[in-house]
Each structure stands twice: as C-alpha cells, then as structure tokens.
Design a protein around this motif. Sequence first.
Motif, PDB file in Angstrom:
ATOM      1  N   LYS A   1      -5.389   9.072   9.660  1.00 15.65           N
ATOM      2  CA  LYS A   1      -6.469  10.036   9.405  1.00 15.65           C
ATOM      3  C   LYS A   1      -6.799  10.141   7.925  1.00 15.65           C
ATOM      4  N   TYR A   2      -5.964  10.837   7.130  1.00 15.36           N
ATOM      5  CA  TYR A   2      -6.185  10.948   5.692  1.00 15.36           C
ATOM      6  C   TYR A   2      -5.040  10.263   4.953  1.00 15.36           C
ATOM      7  N   ASP A   3      -5.352   9.650   3.803  1.00 10.86           N
ATOM      8  CA  ASP A   3      -4.293   8.952   3.076  1.00 10.86           C
ATOM      9  C   ASP A   3      -3.465   9.920   2.227  1.00 10.86           C
ATOM     10  N   GLY A   4      -2.416   9.367   1.608  1.00  9.96           N
ATOM     11  CA  GLY A   4      -1.508  10.182   0.820  1.00  9.96           C
ATOM     12  C   GLY A   4      -2.169  10.813  -0.395  1.00  9.96           C
ATOM     13  N   PHE A   5      -3.174  10.133  -0.966  1.00  8.66           N
ATOM     14  CA  PHE A   5      -3.866  10.694  -2.120  1.00  8.66           C
ATOM     15  C   PHE A   5      -4.538  12.019  -1.752  1.00  8.66           C
ATOM     16  N   TYR A   6      -5.144  12.029  -0.568  1.00  5.11           N
ATOM     17  CA  TYR A   6      -5.794  13.260  -0.083  1.00  5.11           C
ATOM     18  C   TYR A   6      -4.785  14.384   0.064  1.00  5.11           C
ATOM     19  N   TRP A   7      -3.658  14.077   0.731  1.00  6.42           N
ATOM     20  CA  TRP A   7      -2.669  15.130   0.963  1.00  6.42           C
ATOM     21  C   TRP A   7      -1.990  15.565  -0.325  1.00  6.42           C
ATOM     22  N   CYS A   8      -1.886  14.659  -1.280  1.00  2.00           N
ATOM     23  CA  CYS A   8      -1.323  15.036  -2.582  1.00  2.00           C
ATOM     24  C   CYS A   8      -2.219  16.084  -3.247  1.00  2.00           C
ATOM     25  N   ARG A   9      -3.525  15.881  -3.187  1.00  2.00           N
ATOM     26  CA  ARG A   9      -4.456  16.856  -3.771  1.00  2.00           C
ATOM     27  C   ARG A   9      -4.349  18.205  -3.069  1.00  2.00           C
ATOM     28  N   GLN A  10      -4.202  18.161  -1.746  1.00  2.00           N
ATOM     29  CA  GLN A  10      -4.093  19.416  -0.993  1.00  2.00           C
ATOM     30  C   GLN A  10      -2.819  20.183  -1.367  1.00  2.00           C
ATOM     31  N   ILE A  11      -1.714  19.465  -1.432  1.00  3.22           N
ATOM     32  CA  ILE A  11      -0.448  20.102  -1.798  1.00  3.22           C
ATOM     33  C   ILE A  11      -0.506  20.620  -3.227  1.00  3.22           C
ATOM     34  N   ARG A  12      -1.094  19.810  -4.115  1.00 11.45           N
ATOM     35  CA  ARG A  12      -1.162  20.195  -5.527  1.00 11.45           C
ATOM     36  C   ARG A  12      -2.012  21.437  -5.734  1.00 11.45           C
TER      37      ARG A  12
ATOM     38  N   ASP B   1       1.681  -2.033  -4.181  1.00 13.25           N
ATOM     39  CA  ASP B   1       2.328  -2.090  -5.490  1.00 13.25           C
ATOM     40  C   ASP B   1       1.382  -2.418  -6.636  1.00 13.25           C
ATOM     41  N   SER B   2       0.078  -2.298  -6.409  1.00 16.75           N
ATOM     42  CA  SER B   2      -0.860  -2.600  -7.484  1.00 16.75           C
ATOM     43  C   SER B   2      -0.863  -1.487  -8.530  1.00 16.75           C
ATOM     44  N   GLY B   3      -1.210  -1.865  -9.754  1.00 15.41           N
ATOM     45  CA  GLY B   3      -1.298  -0.863 -10.815  1.00 15.41           C
ATOM     46  C   GLY B   3      -2.317   0.205 -10.500  1.00 15.41           C
ATOM     47  N   MET B   4      -3.431  -0.178  -9.853  1.00 18.67           N
ATOM     48  CA  MET B   4      -4.470   0.806  -9.535  1.00 18.67           C
ATOM     49  C   MET B   4      -3.971   1.851  -8.553  1.00 18.67           C
ATOM     50  N   ASP B   5      -3.147   1.442  -7.578  1.00 18.76           N
ATOM     51  CA  ASP B   5      -2.593   2.413  -6.632  1.00 18.76           C
ATOM     52  C   ASP B   5      -1.708   3.422  -7.363  1.00 18.76           C
ATOM     53  N   GLN B   6      -0.919   2.930  -8.325  1.00 20.40           N
ATOM     54  CA  GLN B   6      -0.062   3.837  -9.090  1.00 20.40           C
ATOM     55  C   GLN B   6      -0.896   4.790  -9.938  1.00 20.40           C
ATOM     56  N   VAL B   7      -1.966   4.272 -10.522  1.00 18.54           N
ATOM     57  CA  VAL B   7      -2.867   5.130 -11.302  1.00 18.54           C
ATOM     58  C   VAL B   7      -3.507   6.173 -10.400  1.00 18.54           C
ATOM     59  N   MET B   8      -3.969   5.761  -9.216  1.00 18.72           N
ATOM     60  CA  MET B   8      -4.576   6.699  -8.266  1.00 18.72           C
ATOM     61  C   MET B   8      -3.598   7.803  -7.885  1.00 18.72           C
ATOM     62  N   ALA B   9      -2.340   7.415  -7.666  1.00 23.33           N
ATOM     63  CA  ALA B   9      -1.329   8.410  -7.291  1.00 23.33           C
ATOM     64  C   ALA B   9      -1.166   9.449  -8.384  1.00 23.33           C
ATOM     65  N   LEU B  10      -1.117   8.999  -9.625  1.00 26.68           N
ATOM     66  CA  LEU B  10      -0.945   9.926 -10.750  1.00 26.68           C
ATOM     67  C   LEU B  10      -2.190  10.768 -10.965  1.00 26.68           C
ATOM     68  N   GLU B  11      -3.362  10.158 -10.824  1.00 31.42           N
ATOM     69  CA  GLU B  11      -4.602  10.894 -11.026  1.00 31.42           C
ATOM     70  C   GLU B  11      -4.796  11.973  -9.974  1.00 31.42           C
ATOM     71  N   ASN B  12      -4.227  11.764  -8.794  1.00 30.09           N
ATOM     72  CA  ASN B  12      -4.360  12.748  -7.724  1.00 30.09           C
ATOM     73  C   ASN B  12      -3.246  13.788  -7.722  1.00 30.09           C
ATOM     74  N   GLY B  13      -2.389  13.745  -8.752  1.00 31.25           N
ATOM     75  CA  GLY B  13      -1.394  14.800  -8.897  1.00 31.25           C
ATOM     76  C   GLY B  13       0.038  14.409  -8.642  1.00 31.25           C
ATOM     77  N   GLY B  14       0.299  13.124  -8.365  1.00 29.00           N
ATOM     78  CA  GLY B  14       1.663  12.684  -8.119  1.00 29.00           C
ATOM     79  C   GLY B  14       2.491  12.642  -9.404  1.00 29.00           C
ATOM     80  N   ASP B  15       3.801  12.704  -9.253  1.00 27.92           N
ATOM     81  CA  ASP B  15       4.718  12.692 -10.397  1.00 27.92           C
ATOM     82  C   ASP B  15       5.451  11.373 -10.565  1.00 27.92           C
ATOM     83  N   ASP B  16       5.517  10.575  -9.500  1.00 22.85           N
ATOM     84  CA  ASP B  16       6.234   9.306  -9.590  1.00 22.85           C
ATOM     85  C   ASP B  16       5.744   8.408  -8.460  1.00 22.85           C
ATOM     86  N   TYR B  17       6.075   7.119  -8.562  1.00 25.63           N
ATOM     87  CA  TYR B  17       5.618   6.139  -7.573  1.00 25.63           C
ATOM     88  C   TYR B  17       6.728   5.127  -7.344  1.00 25.63           C
TER      89      TYR B  17
END
Length: 238
Positions: free
Chosen positions: A63-74, A88-104
């Motif tokens: 349904k929704y990806d982890g980036f979406y749920w990260c924003r909701q939790i944040r 494992d792409s650099g862009m995925d790691q950047v997306m994770a951080l931009e959406n509020g993640g702390d580590d990848y």
Amino acid sequence: MERSDNVETILIVEDDAKLAGLLSAYLSKYEYHTVIVKDFSAVLDSFQESSAELVLLDVNLPKYDGFYWCRQIRSLSLCPILFISARDSGMDQVMALENGGDDYITKPFHYEVVLAKIRSHLRRAYGSYAQNQEERKLQSGNLTLYPERLVIQYHGETAELTQKEVLLLEALLQKEGRVVSRERLLDLMWEDQHFIDDNTLNVYITRVRKKLKDLGLEEAVETIRGAGYRLSLSGINE
C-alpha cells in the motif's frame, strides 16, 4: 514477549514475516520488547498503540512505502527510526534521511550490526542525556539548542530536530566561528562511516539550514570549500 518496566519497545515494520520474526526473536534475547506490525494499512496506529521507543522500518511495504510511514511517525514523534531495506542505492538512503529517518541498514545484514545501531540510537535518544538532572543547553546570543528536547529556539520561535540534526548543530555551535571538518562531523554523527553515502552529510546540512532559515537565520551555516562547515552568527544573531 510481554513488556515489563524499563524495557524499551521496538516496532518492527517488515512485510517479510519470516525476517520480522527472526528480528523479533533476536532482539528479545537482549531483553527488548518487540511489536511486529501485521496491518500495513495502519502502521501509525500500531506505532501509537505500542508506544515504541524505536522503529525498524522497511522501505518496500504494501500500500504505502516506508518513506510515507516515516513521515507519518515523524509528525508525532522524534523517536529513532532505522530503515532496513534491500534497496542499497545512495538515492534511497538520501530519501530515507530526507523523510525523517535516522539511519539506513541494507539487507542482507548482520544481526549484531542491527543490535549495535539500536543500542547506539537508544543511548543517544534516552540514555545519558535523559539521566542528567540539570538540562544541558548550548547558547549563542538569542539562539539556544536544547539537546535533550531535540529543539532549537531563536527569539521565541522553536524548531524540532532529529537526533542527527542535534549532533550536527551541537558540533557547529561548540566551534562557532570556526571550521568543523566533514570528517569530524561524520565521526560525531555516525559510529561507522563506511556505511554512510558521501551525500548523506550534505542532506543533513541542507535540512539544518532550512530549519535555521525558518527561524529567521539565513546563511548561518557556511560551506568552506575543501575544509568543512562553519556556523557564523555574528551580525545576524541579535
């Protein structure tokens, strides 16, 4: 695992049921309480019901990806959010951080690495800082950083920060007016630089600059080409 007092809760958001179960079993051996999400259309509800202190979050979810749920939790919490993903792409790691993640953490992973990262993030979020009776703060003029609250304040206006943003701002404030090298910032923000994409620090610098700008502090963080970054508040911090 039934929760008991003084046991941290970890929410596992992983649609591979076997992997989620293995993570839960491994972490339970180290006396963490784990909650595995079953309904991937209601991840935020599971987070609120579990009162989790940390979230392990996959990127590819139904349904929704982890980036979406990260924003909701944040939007509700500043708890550590650690992505676990086969992407494992650099862009995925950047997306994770931009959406509020702390580590990848990329799959396949060693469970010992996951455990070490969990311990590190929990320690930084709830450990020695939280145990201090007197609240720490770093101040320069009207700018005040409250590391334990994950908050920075300027002229009465407040911005919330992530754990990594606090570490970055704390390093720059402690050396205000002086250059802090990229290597020093990477050492402070991540225990193992080998897993960090070169662009990751740039993402955090951009996020911190935006938050300072929203408070009325434009161009406070300077890039010193070939050297690092400098926090310059003279003339604007009045």
